[in-house]
Design an enzyme around this catalytic site. Structure first.
Site, PDB file in Angstrom:
ATOM      1  CG  ASN A   9      -1.696   1.243   1.423  1.00  0.00           C
ATOM      2  OD1 ASN A   9      -1.785   2.058   0.507  1.00  0.00           O
ATOM      3  ND2 ASN A   9      -2.279   1.420   2.603  1.00  0.00           N
ATOM      4  CD1 TRP A  10       3.574   1.184  -3.014  1.00  0.00           C
ATOM      5  CD2 TRP A  10       3.429   2.425  -4.875  1.00  0.00           C
ATOM      6  NE1 TRP A  10       4.277   0.544  -4.008  1.00  0.00           N
ATOM      7  CE2 TRP A  10       4.208   1.289  -5.157  1.00  0.00           C
ATOM      8  CE3 TRP A  10       3.192   3.349  -5.898  1.00  0.00           C
ATOM      9  CZ2 TRP A  10       4.763   1.044  -6.418  1.00  0.00           C
ATOM     10  CZ3 TRP A  10       3.737   3.118  -7.148  1.00  0.00           C
ATOM     11  CH2 TRP A  10       4.514   1.983  -7.409  1.00  0.00           C
ATOM     12  CE  LYS A  11      -0.085   3.337   4.827  1.00  0.00           C
ATOM     13  NZ  LYS A  11      -0.154   3.490   6.265  1.00  0.00           N
ATOM     14  CG  HIS A  95      -5.953   1.937   5.036  1.00  0.00           C
ATOM     15  ND1 HIS A  95      -5.546   2.881   5.955  1.00  0.00           N
ATOM     16  CD2 HIS A  95      -4.916   1.073   4.902  1.00  0.00           C
ATOM     17  CE1 HIS A  95      -4.316   2.591   6.343  1.00  0.00           C
ATOM     18  NE2 HIS A  95      -3.907   1.492   5.724  1.00  0.00           N
ATOM     19  CD  GLU A  97      -3.104   5.602   6.646  1.00  0.00           C
ATOM     20  OE1 GLU A  97      -3.073   5.694   5.409  1.00  0.00           O
ATOM     21  OE2 GLU A  97      -2.173   5.113   7.319  1.00  0.00           O
ATOM     22  CD  GLU A 167      -3.651  -2.437   7.339  1.00  0.00           C
ATOM     23  OE1 GLU A 167      -2.547  -2.680   6.867  1.00  0.00           O
ATOM     24  OE2 GLU A 167      -4.248  -1.365   7.141  1.00  0.00           O
ATOM     25  N   GLY A 173       2.142   2.265  10.803  1.00  0.00           N
ATOM     26  CA  GLY A 173       3.111   3.343  10.663  1.00  0.00           C
ATOM     27  C   GLY A 173       3.761   3.759  11.975  1.00  0.00           C
ATOM     28  CB  SER A 212       4.801  -1.705  12.205  1.00  0.00           C
ATOM     29  OG  SER A 212       4.394  -0.357  12.389  1.00  0.00           O
ATOM     30  N   GLY A 233       2.672  -1.134   4.305  1.00  0.00           N
ATOM     31  CA  GLY A 233       2.741   0.288   3.983  1.00  0.00           C
ATOM     32  C   GLY A 233       4.177   0.714   3.743  1.00  0.00           C
ATOM     33  N   GLY A 234       4.796   1.299   4.765  1.00  0.00           N
ATOM     34  CA  GLY A 234       6.137   1.871   4.640  1.00  0.00           C
ATOM     35  C   GLY A 234       7.147   0.968   3.949  1.00  0.00           C
TER      36      GLY A 234
HETATM   37  P1  PGA Z   1       2.621   0.219   7.702  1.00  0.00           P
HETATM   38  O1  PGA Z   1       1.184   0.477   7.022  1.00  0.00           O
HETATM   39  O2  PGA Z   1       3.149  -1.060   7.142  1.00  0.00           O
HETATM   40  O3  PGA Z   1       3.450   1.420   7.281  1.00  0.00           O
HETATM   41  O4  PGA Z   1       2.401   0.170   9.171  1.00  0.00           O
HETATM   42  C1  PGA Z   1       0.282  -0.569   6.810  1.00  0.00           C
HETATM   43  C2  PGA Z   1      -0.966  -0.040   6.156  1.00  0.00           C
HETATM   44  O5  PGA Z   1      -1.408   1.052   6.499  1.00  0.00           O
HETATM   45  O6  PGA Z   1      -1.556  -0.703   5.282  1.00  0.00           O
END
Ligand code: PGA
Length: 251
Positions: A9-11, A95, A97, A167, A173, A212, A233-234
């Site tokens: 997930n590049w966000k 998600h 977010e 999640e 994050g 994470s 994500g990251g």
């Molecule tokens: P993260 O993000 O791996 O940076 O914690 C995961 C996500 O939001 O899908």
């Protein structure tokens, strides 16, 4: 047997030059043998680039959200049909977010999930509790409620071509991951929730863990019986890290 799946997930990250470099490195490093499926979910303006670069590769791609509406006066929105026509296969739905920053309700998430299914997309439905909810012992209740609203709206059969991602909000994050045992416990709860309605759908459902996940912790997380891969994500923005996580899921 559920095949493992790792979704990046590049966000809201990336640019044309950086995406090109990242994807070239990912393509060059795709695990040669094994069963892991890899997907990247990019921001809308980069979907064409991602589609073109990944076309002749085993790596799938998708979007990070969609509208629950088919068409109409919804400035700025993108429908499931548009994504499908464009060749998109996957879409992240709900998600945390989106839920927290864009006020997406459980009901709206359910409508988006259904819209994705109806257009032939594979929704990656995100569920998860906040830290306060975990600390007050509400984790399973919260996750089951998020799931139930989607089940009520879309029906259990839809989950035969969907993915669920657990999640925990407090792990996204933050560098804090759920322990493998904590994650496994919630994955079992998710699978049981579906199994009460349809045993076969439940046992075939890919349930990803996200929050994470790094190259260093991926192996122990993916070793859990009900964890079928990750939503990353990251670490999906760094080719070597993403590839190492995919390799860890390649069992
Ligand atoms: P993260 O993000 O791996 O940076 O914690 C995961 C996500 O939001 O899908």
């Amino acid at each position: 047997m559920r095949s493992p799946l790792v979704v990046g997930n590049w966000k809201m990250h990336g640019d044309l030059a950086g995406n090109l470099q990242l994807l070239q490195q990912v393509i060059a490093g795709v695990p040669a043998a094994g069963a892991v499926d890899m997907v990247v979910c990019a921001p809308f303006p980069y979907l064409e680039q991602v589609r073109n670069l990944l076309a002749a590769t085993p790596v799938g791609w998708g979007a990070q959200t969609l509208s629950e509406h088919a068409q109409g006066a919804y400035t700025g929105e993108v429908s499931a049909g548009m994504l499908r026509e464009f060749g998109c296969r996957y879409v992240i739905v709900g998600h945390s977010e989106r839920r927290a920053l864009f006020s997406e309700s459980d009901e709206q998430v359910a409508a988006k999930f259904l819209a994705a299914c109806n257009a032939g997309l594979v929704p990656i439905l995100c569920v998860g509790e906040t830290l306060a909810q975990r600390e007050s012992g509400e984790t399973v209740r919260v996750v089951e409620k998020q799931l139930q609203v989607v089940l009520d709206r879309a029906g259990v059969e839809r989950f035969s071509s969907a993915v669920v991602a657990y999640e925990p909000v407090w792990a996204i994050g933050t560098g804090r991951t759920a322990t493998p045992e904590q994650a496994q416990e919630v994955h079992v709860a998710i699978r049981s929730c579906l199994a009460r309605l349809d045993q076969q759908v439940a046992s075939g459902l890919q349930i990803l863990y996200g929050g994470s996940v790094k190259a260093q912790n991926a192996g122990e997380i993916f070793a859990q019986a009900d964890i079928d891969g990750g939503l990353i994500g990251g670490a999906s923005l760094v080719a070597d890290d993403f590839l190492a996580i995919c390799q860890a899921a390649n069992r």
